[in-house]
Design an enzyme around this catalytic site. Structure first.
Site, PDB file in Angstrom:
ATOM      1  N   LYS A  86       0.874  -1.364   0.190  1.00 29.68           N
ATOM      2  CA  LYS A  86       0.208  -0.386  -0.429  1.00 29.68           C
ATOM      3  C   LYS A  86       0.808   1.529  -0.059  1.00 29.68           C
ATOM      4  O   LYS A  86       2.143   1.077   0.830  1.00 29.68           O
ATOM      5  CB  LYS A  86      -1.207  -0.233   1.082  1.00 29.68           C
ATOM      6  CG  LYS A  86      -1.830   1.180   1.786  1.00 29.68           C
ATOM      7  CD  LYS A  86      -2.831   0.633   2.907  1.00 29.68           C
ATOM      8  CE  LYS A  86      -3.947   2.494   2.540  1.00 29.68           C
ATOM      9  NZ  LYS A  86      -4.905   1.713   3.590  1.00 29.68           N
ATOM     10  N   SER A 161      -9.715   1.713   3.315  1.00 33.12           N
ATOM     11  CA  SER A 161      -8.664   2.640   2.461  1.00 33.12           C
ATOM     12  C   SER A 161      -7.818   1.726   1.797  1.00 33.12           C
ATOM     13  O   SER A 161      -7.349   2.532   0.461  1.00 33.12           O
ATOM     14  CB  SER A 161      -7.589   3.651   2.527  1.00 33.12           C
ATOM     15  OG  SER A 161      -6.890   3.443   4.440  1.00 33.12           O
ATOM     16  N   SER A 185      -9.643  -0.410   7.641  1.00 35.67           N
ATOM     17  CA  SER A 185      -9.290  -0.676   6.027  1.00 35.67           C
ATOM     18  C   SER A 185      -8.526  -1.598   5.800  1.00 35.67           C
ATOM     19  O   SER A 185      -7.988  -1.207   4.096  1.00 35.67           O
ATOM     20  CB  SER A 185      -8.107   0.943   5.727  1.00 35.67           C
ATOM     21  OG  SER A 185      -8.561   1.910   5.186  1.00 35.67           O
TER      22      SER A 185
HETATM   23  N1  GLN Z   1     -12.518   3.911   6.105  1.00 37.33           N
HETATM   24  C1  GLN Z   1     -12.440   4.962   7.260  1.00 37.33           C
HETATM   25  C2  GLN Z   1     -11.933   5.699   7.594  1.00 37.33           C
HETATM   26  O1  GLN Z   1     -12.114   6.673   6.848  1.00 37.33           O
HETATM   27  C3  GLN Z   1     -11.443   3.924   7.856  1.00 37.33           C
HETATM   28  C4  GLN Z   1      -9.878   3.964   7.491  1.00 37.33           C
HETATM   29  C5  GLN Z   1      -8.664   3.222   7.977  1.00 37.33           C
HETATM   30  O2  GLN Z   1      -8.663   1.972   8.974  1.00 37.33           O
HETATM   31  N2  GLN Z   1      -7.750   4.003   7.419  1.00 37.33           N
HETATM   32  O3  GLN Z   1     -11.293   7.108   8.695  1.00 37.33           O
END
Ligand code: GLN
Length: 513
Positions: A86, A161, A185
């Protein structure tokens, strides 16, 4: 190599690829080339899972591993296997953008600890995967470099994400990938793409070189197409790191052993708690059906299933959306136009403050700005007690709910996400509906415990994958792998085909049309 060789190699799981490379039935160079060809074919269809592909470096790394293996040295059980990273983890030989314009052109001077461990173990980094900008989002639509598509249905999001890592793994661009999970994420895109994703116990995988979003919640973890593959990658990157002050100085739980034992054995004596607050009203019917069926399978495997209530979970989402932006507003202050990447308006006529402000205005996308504003507000003198302080109290209540639940159960289960992957564009104008995608995953981050998502079939109404989440107490990550592997084996035995082999192939669709 012919197209069918490429297809065959990119369909194999990491454990099998490793076995073949180490037995010298196939070379790491051939395996790596097959994945690079696969990336080219799939990315041509517009999947957009990769932001950077490091073909030459990957082939050189693979050749070095082949030489070592020929000389009798096998660095680790995954030596010779390609992996995707990532793009919020630093890599000294590749850009690191966090899918943000503000890091345009930045070349990190060092490898993240996890990246160094991949290289030391003889894995072959293929490139950097797309994400929501600074990992803020649940659909990958917040990337400055365009949305990632879901290989199961190209009109839908892959989740976020870590959507690039999940989509790439699902579709065979990489057998393995690293993601990061702050509120879901890894697990949520795992569920949306039919892959296995693990958020380890906080502090057990180093965050050194992970670009910080919310430091008390961020955790790096593995994605793979099988539970064993995820465990094998987990074992490579996990363990104490003196470079990370929050790293726990304790042995990593025996995750690979647990995955192997789970695949062979039953779940007799394992107490599984179904969390009342994480299902029911508002959940997509096909998700609930798949989840209920998965719980039935766990019962058939001998697990003792009980229902447990965690009343404070109702407040997890609002607490998370105060704590995460608060930490983000502070973490992202370092992007000041002086130290990294982009610099806008530096023509000699402007002050440092003006350049900083112009750079941040141009470099950050709307969701990042929204979070910086929410976080700055929540931390300001007049609001701190009512907002940030309250959220921290909720966090304590959530920890207590987990502690009480784990007195009665060895693991807790829920759907990973209340719905399947939604259409691209559907939720972009409604942050709150977007935030709901993290409802079931956020409690584990707030408490610092482990959570695994394992595919548990398709929702009948849309044919999209559903995830089963298995949560464990801190430092008992191995339990999730045991339960996940037992479930996975029973699932594939019941259907007669490995679930991972059923992902639609966008490259084949392209050829056909
Ligand atoms: N979707 C969640 C957010 O927008 C989690 C993001 C993540 O785990 N990096 O914060």
């Amino acid at each position: 190599m012919s197209g069918s060789d490429t297809d065959a190699l990119t369909r194999l799981d990491a454990a099998e690829l490793a076995r073949r490379v180490q037995a010298r039935e196939v070379s790491s160079v051939e395996v790596t080339r097959a994945h690079l060809e696969r990336i080219e074919a799939v990315e041509r269809t517009g999947l957009n899972a990769f932001l950077h592909v490091a073909a030459d470096q990957a082939l050189a790394a693979a050749a070095a591993v082949d030489d070592e293996i020929a000389a009798g040295t096998v660095r680790s059980p995954l030596a010779g296997v390609p992996v995707a990273i990532k793009d919020n983890m630093t890599t000294r030989d590749m850009p690191t953008t966090c899918a943000s314009r503000i890091l345009d052109g930045w070349r990190p001077p060092y490898d993240a600890t996890v990246v160094r461990r991949l290289r030391d173990a003889g894995l072959v980094p293929l490139g950097k995967t797309n994400l929501d900008e600074f990992a803020m989002g649940g659909s990958n639509e917040n990337s400055a470099y365009g949305a990632v598509r879901n290989p199961w249905d190209r009109t839908r999001v892959p989740g976020g994400s870590s959507g690039g890592s999940a989509a790439a793994t699902a579709v065979g661009e990489a057998p393995l990938a690293l993601g990061s999970d702050t509120g879901g994420s890894i697990r949520q895109p795992g569920a949306f793409t039919g892959t296995v994703g693990m958020k380890p116990t906080y502090g057990t995988v180093s965050r050194y070189g992970l670009v910080a979003f919310s430091s008390s919640l961020d955790q790096i973890g593995p994605l793979g197409r099988t539970v064993l593959d995820a465990a094998m990658l987990h074992e490579v990157v996990g363990g104490h790191d003196p470079c990370d002050q929050t790293s726990i100085d304790a042995p990593l739980p025996p995750v690979v052993e647990a995955a192997l034992a789970g695949a062979r054995g039953d779940l007799a004596g394992v107490r599984v708690g179904v969390v009342t607050e994480l299902s029911g009203e508002g959940y997509q019917p096909g998700v609930l059906a798949a989840f209920t069926d998965a719980v039935r399978v766990l019962t058939e495997l001998g697990a003792e299933v009980v229902e447990v209530s965690c009343p404070s979970f109702t407040y997890a989402m609002p607490a998370y959306y105060l704590i995460a932006p608060s930490e983000a507003s502070s973490n992202l202050a370092r992007f000041d136009a002086m130290r990294y990447g982009l610099r806008v308006g530096d023509d000699g006529s402007r002050s440092t403050d003006e350049v900083m402000s112009a750079t941040r205005e141009a470099g950050f996308g709307p969701e990042v700005k929204r979070r910086i504003m929410i976080g700055t507000h929540a931390l300001s003198a007049g609001s701190y007690d009512a907002l940030y302080g309250k959220a921290q109290k909720v966090r304590t209540l959530i920890v207590r709910d987990f502690t009480a639940a784990f007195e009665r159960c060895d693991v807790l289960v829920s759907p990973t996400v209340p719905t399947t992957a939604f259409p691209i564009g559907d939720r972009v104008d409604d942050p709150v509906s977007m935030y709901l995608a993290d409802l079931c995953t956020i409690p584990a981050n707030l408490a610092g415990i482990a959570g695994l998502s394992v595919p548990c079939g398709l929702a009948p109404e849309d044919g999209m994958p559903v995830g089963l989440q298995v949560m464990t107490p801190a430092l008992a990550d191995d339990r999730a792998y045991r339960v996940g592997a037992a479930y996975e084996t029973a699932r594939d035995a019941a259907s007669g085909v490995p679930f991972a082999s059923t992902v639609p192939d966008p490259a084949a669709l392209e050829t056909a049309s």
